[in-house]
Structure formats: C-alpha cells, structure tokens
Motif scaffolding. Structure first.
Motif, PDB file in Angstrom:
ATOM      1  N   SER A   1      23.831 -48.573  25.214  1.00 35.07           N
ATOM      2  CA  SER A   1      24.841 -47.921  25.735  1.00 35.07           C
ATOM      3  C   SER A   1      24.796 -46.835  25.497  1.00 35.07           C
TER       4      SER A   1
ATOM      5  N   SER B   1      37.441 -48.185  34.303  1.00 33.40           N
ATOM      6  CA  SER B   1      36.307 -48.290  33.294  1.00 33.40           C
ATOM      7  C   SER B   1      36.433 -47.251  32.548  1.00 33.40           C
TER       8      SER B   1
ATOM      9  N   ASP C   1      30.498 -48.886  28.938  1.00 31.85           N
ATOM     10  CA  ASP C   1      30.294 -50.684  29.469  1.00 31.85           C
ATOM     11  C   ASP C   1      29.016 -50.852  29.807  1.00 31.85           C
ATOM     12  N   ASN C   2      28.146 -49.921  29.599  1.00 36.75           N
ATOM     13  CA  ASN C   2      26.713 -50.978  30.412  1.00 36.75           C
ATOM     14  C   ASN C   2      26.583 -51.867  29.423  1.00 36.75           C
TER      15      ASN C   2
ATOM     16  N   LYS D   1      28.276 -54.737  29.809  1.00 35.81           N
ATOM     17  CA  LYS D   1      28.726 -55.923  30.673  1.00 35.81           C
ATOM     18  C   LYS D   1      27.227 -56.089  31.404  1.00 35.81           C
ATOM     19  N   ARG D   2      26.201 -55.050  31.613  1.00 32.57           N
ATOM     20  CA  ARG D   2      24.855 -55.271  32.671  1.00 32.57           C
ATOM     21  C   ARG D   2      24.678 -54.772  31.971  1.00 32.57           C
ATOM     22  N   SER D   3      24.698 -55.765  30.702  1.00 34.81           N
ATOM     23  CA  SER D   3      22.626 -56.015  29.946  1.00 34.81           C
ATOM     24  C   SER D   3      22.201 -54.405  29.619  1.00 34.81           C
TER      25      SER D   3
END
Length: 324
Positions: free
Chosen positions: A85, A48, A77-78, A80-82
C-alpha cells in the motif's frame, strides 16, 4: 547518479553512525518545510479508496549543501491487487547546482532513520544501565527498533508482544538467532502474552503499532522507565493513555510534527491532561543542550519520546548512505 536499492541502503547504513549523523544535523539544523499532503481522489475509479501523495523536502546550505525530497504514495486498495500500500523513493540533489546525486529506496531509508531517531532519543532519555526492553508490535519496524535500542543500551533481555501471538513468536525466534551476532554479545529474546506484566518489567518500552486504543497504561508504569512511541502517527491513534503521558517527562522529535500529528500528544493536549509547556524539548533542543534529558543518576523519572518522523532524518540518512 547513484541508484541505491533497499538492500544497498540497508548495507550502507551503520546504526551508531546514523545516530551520530542525526545528532549532528539536529544540532546544526536545516530548512525543512512542512510535509505536503496531496489527496488523489478514487484512483481506481468510482468508489475506490482515495490515495495520497506525500512530499517531504529538506535542504542544507553552503558549499557542501544537499537538497533531498522523499516521495511517498499511499494506495489503500493495493492490498486487493497483492501490492504494497505504500511506496517511497528518495531523491538527493547537489545543493549548489541542483544536479541529481542519487535515487534511494525510500522505504528502507525510512525504516532505518526512524529506528535511529529513537536510538538518538534513548541516548538522552533512557537510563544508561537499561537492560530490559519490551517491544510492542511485530511489524517491519520492530526488528529495527530492537536492534538499535540494544546497541544504544546494554539490553540483555527482549520481550515481544503482538496482537497475534504467532507473529510475536516468529519474530522472537528469528531475532534470537540473528541478534547476538549483530550485537557481538549474548541477548535473550522471547515472546510474551501478558502485556501489563511485561510493561512492569521493562526498562525501555518501544511501541510501533497502528493502534487507536492505548496499549500502555499509566498505572502499569514504574519509576525510571523510558517510553519510545513510534506508531500512532495520526491524531486518532494512541499507544498510551492520558495517565501515562501525565506521569512522564514528555519529549518529541519535532514540535511542529508531534504536536499536530501524534495522537499520544494531540489527544492529551486537546482534553487538558497536558499543555504545550509540558512538552519539555524536541530533538533540536536536546542535541543543542537547550533543555536537559535524563540527568546522570536519575533513576526515578519516567521519560516519554513521541516520534512522527521528520524530513531532516531522511536527509541525514541519505547523505550518509551515499558516502559509504
């Protein structure tokens, strides 16, 4: 303890009052250690993206002293989780006891103080009759910068350029509806696609992007313009080319930050286009009268202001916000 949400911070801060407060604190000075960068290795597990914890402290002394620290997290990577960042909070403490005074939304605080730092620089560096503004970039800072520049100078025409024309069109439509009311006077706002032509027409050019390639070229500039460079906050990023920097009278928010972090200064320093003596002043020196900005009647100089942000600006904004 006061808790101020993003909406609370936005409502509490008046642009011109914040510019005045920034001017006063740059003149007075404060303790401002270098911002702390703490990498966080693979927070979501192997492979990650690494995250970052940033701490920006500042404090003043005396009976009315305050201590402030902004805590910012960057988790690439936030998305990718909606999730955003970047998250930020600002903690303000009493400087005589250490007691907690307030917790403020750091994201809104950063947007407002960043735009007003550019407004402060414009007071010293842009022509007093500047009437045409070009905004390069359509992100969260763009409407803030446009509004502040239009409060500092008699801007009557705003052009907006973005890599995605639809975003520029959308922002222009929104500001065409809201900006006249915010300013209390008419102002035209439009999207443009010809960046070179728009640069040539503008009196003030404000850039807030993540570009790694120059968006403003020195050959496009004309006498009397002011460049406000807010994006490109790492050494690898650029919003102007070497010739633009070479042609301009160069100013920065702080020497400690801009000469190490802002690619528009770091890169031409590294390749010999300019040297450190070519950076005429930072905001400490301008506000204290130790160096001059644009002199009255100077319609020929091209001025360039590079901002990378400073903890002093957060402290000034937080103090003003809780006083309302």
């Amino acid at each position: 303890m006061k808790i101020l949400s993003a909406a609370d911070v936005d409502a509490a801060l008046d642009d011109l009052a914040l510019i005045d407060r920034l001017d006063a604190l740059f003149r007075a000075g404060c303790e401002m250690p270098t911002r702390h960068h703490h990498p966080i290795k693979e927070p979501l597990g192997p492979h990650s993206a690494d995250a970052m914890l940033l701490l920006m402290p500042a404090w003043t002394h005396g009976p009315s002293g305050r201590i402030g620290v902004k805590v910012v997290t960057v988790f690439p990577d936030n998305g990718k989780r909606s999730l955003p960042s970047i998250y930020g909070q600002y903690l303000l403490l009493d400087g005589t006891s250490g007691a907690t005074l307030a917790l403020l939304d750091g994201t809104m605080l950063t947007k407002r103080r960043t735009a007003c730092a550019s407004g402060l620089a414009s007071r010293y560096l842009s022509r007093s009759d500047a009437g045409r503004l070009l905004m390069i970039g359509t992100g969260a800072l763009a409407p803030e910068l446009i509004r502040v520049h239009a409060k500092v100078r008699p801007i009557r025409d705003v052009a907006i350029w973005g890599r995605t024309p639809a975003h520029a069109e959308s922002l222009a439509a929104a500001l065409a509806a809201s900006l006249p009311k915010a300013l209390g006077r008419p102002i035209a706002v439009r999207a443009v696609t010809d960046r070179q032509a728009a640069v040539g027409e503008a009196d003030i050019i404000s850039c807030a992007t993540l570009s790694k390639e120059p968006l403003v070229e020195g050959d496009w500039l004309r006498e009397g313009q002011h460049l406000d460079l807010v994006g490109a906050y790492t050494p690898q990023m650029r919003e102007t080319d070497d010739k633009a920097v070479w042609r301009a009278r160069v100013y920065v928010d702080t020497r400690a930050g801009a000469l190490k972090e802002g690619g528009d200064i770091v890169q031409p320093l590294a390749n010999g286009t300019i040297d450190e003596d070519d950076v005429i002043a930072d905001l400490f020196e301008l506000t204290r009268g130790l160096q001059t900005g644009r002199l009255p009647g100077d319609n020929a100089s091209i001025t360039l202001f590079k901002s990378v942000g400073a903890a002093l600006e957060d402290l000034a904004a937080a103090e003003l916000a809780i006083e309302v």
